[in-house]
Design an enzyme around this catalytic site. Structure first.
Site, PDB file in Angstrom:
ATOM      1  N   LYS A  79       0.852  -1.188   0.000  1.00 56.14           N
ATOM      2  CA  LYS A  79       0.000   0.000   0.000  1.00 56.14           C
ATOM      3  C   LYS A  79       0.891   1.243   0.000  1.00 56.14           C
ATOM      4  O   LYS A  79       1.797   1.362   0.833  1.00 56.14           O
ATOM      5  CB  LYS A  79      -0.869  -0.053   1.257  1.00 56.14           C
ATOM      6  CG  LYS A  79      -2.174   0.674   1.148  1.00 56.14           C
ATOM      7  CD  LYS A  79      -3.010   0.339   2.379  1.00 56.14           C
ATOM      8  CE  LYS A  79      -4.322   1.040   2.373  1.00 56.14           C
ATOM      9  NZ  LYS A  79      -5.026   0.864   3.651  1.00 56.14           N
TER      10      LYS A  79
HETATM   11  C1  E4P Z   1      -8.462   1.677   3.924  1.00 54.67           C
HETATM   12  O1  E4P Z   1      -7.595   1.129   3.302  1.00 54.67           O
HETATM   13  C2  E4P Z   1      -8.238   2.424   5.162  1.00 54.67           C
HETATM   14  O2  E4P Z   1      -7.529   1.562   6.020  1.00 54.67           O
HETATM   15  C3  E4P Z   1      -9.516   2.782   5.883  1.00 54.67           C
HETATM   16  O3  E4P Z   1     -10.653   2.410   5.135  1.00 54.67           O
HETATM   17  C4  E4P Z   1      -9.576   4.167   6.422  1.00 54.67           C
HETATM   18  O4  E4P Z   1     -10.805   4.356   7.067  1.00 54.67           O
HETATM   19  P1  E4P Z   1     -11.083   5.558   8.072  1.00 54.67           P
HETATM   20  O5  E4P Z   1     -11.236   6.815   7.267  1.00 54.67           O
HETATM   21  O6  E4P Z   1     -12.380   5.190   8.750  1.00 54.67           O
HETATM   22  O7  E4P Z   1      -9.930   5.617   9.003  1.00 54.67           O
END
Ligand code: E4P
Length: 217
Positions: free
Chosen positions: A83
């Protein structure tokens, strides 16, 4: 639509994974920090539990260090997806890693042009954060709709749309209607998806009527 769990809580992942319908996992540095465990240990146990793609995020900001971290993370398991943040260096690392056959997830996407650049860089997944857009008074689901429309104009864009920052049942419904390839869902929201008061009420009536009939299957 595929369903990923957005979590580093191995107990919650294990429990939900018993359903056999979870396609993958997403993590981020905040979720790993929240788990209170080392990244290696937690990612290893997640990858052992879930055979689908497991996103692990680099925390470096320079191109060279992103590559070094990608190498370390990818050694944890063969289902690790690297990522990368949607920055200049993140895109550069995405292009580089794609050429080397790594799977990538470009994260923190908030606009269509950002998604286009990630697709051009060969990202396996693009993660538009819909809840965080709603938080600033914009419509996150519209971004999914717009990216879907743009990607469908160009057959050479193979990047999958991974709806992230999903905060409600409505979000799941709307991103599915908008054609997201995947929705990554926190365990708490996942457990809301199968529940309905009429399901509980209906089941109660069925079981009471059955009891009265004195039959056994
Ligand atoms: C996705 O890859 C992220 O880990 C996640 O969806 C972020 O979510 P949040 O905005 O609720 O922290």
């Amino acid at each position: 639509m595929k369903i990923f769990l957005d979590s580093t809580n191995i107990e919650e992942i294990r429990e939900i994974n018993k359903l056999g319908i979870i396609d993958g996992i997403t993590t981020n540095p905040s979720l790993i920090a929240k788990s209170g465990k080392g990244f290696n240990q937690i990612l290893k146990s997640i990858c052992k539990e879930v055979k689908g793609p497991v996103s692990a995020e680099v925390t470096a900001e320079s191109f060279e260090n992103m590559l070094s971290e990608a190498k370390i993370l990818s050694k944890i398991s063969k289902n690790i997806v690297i990522k990368l943040p949607l920055t200049f260096n993140g895109l550069k690392a995405c292009k580089h890693l794609t050429k080397k056959n790594y799977k990538t997830n470009v994260t923190l996407c908030f606009t269509v042009p950002q998604a286009i650049l990630a697709a051009k860089a060969g990202a396996t997944y693009i993660s538009p954060f819909i809840g965080r857009l709603d938080d600033i008074g914009q419509n996150g689901v519209n971004l999914i709709r717009d990216i879907k429309k743009v990607f469908s104009n160009y057959t050479n864009f193979k990047t999958k749309i991974l709806a992230a920052s999903v905060r409600s049942i409505e979000h799941v419904t709307e991103v599915a209607k908008a054609g997201a390839d995947i929705s990554t869902i926190p365990p708490k929201i996942f457990h809301q998806l199968y529940k309905h008061e009429l399901t509980d009420k209906g089941l109660k009536i069925f079981l009471e009527d059955w009891e009265k009939s004195k039959q056994k299957i």
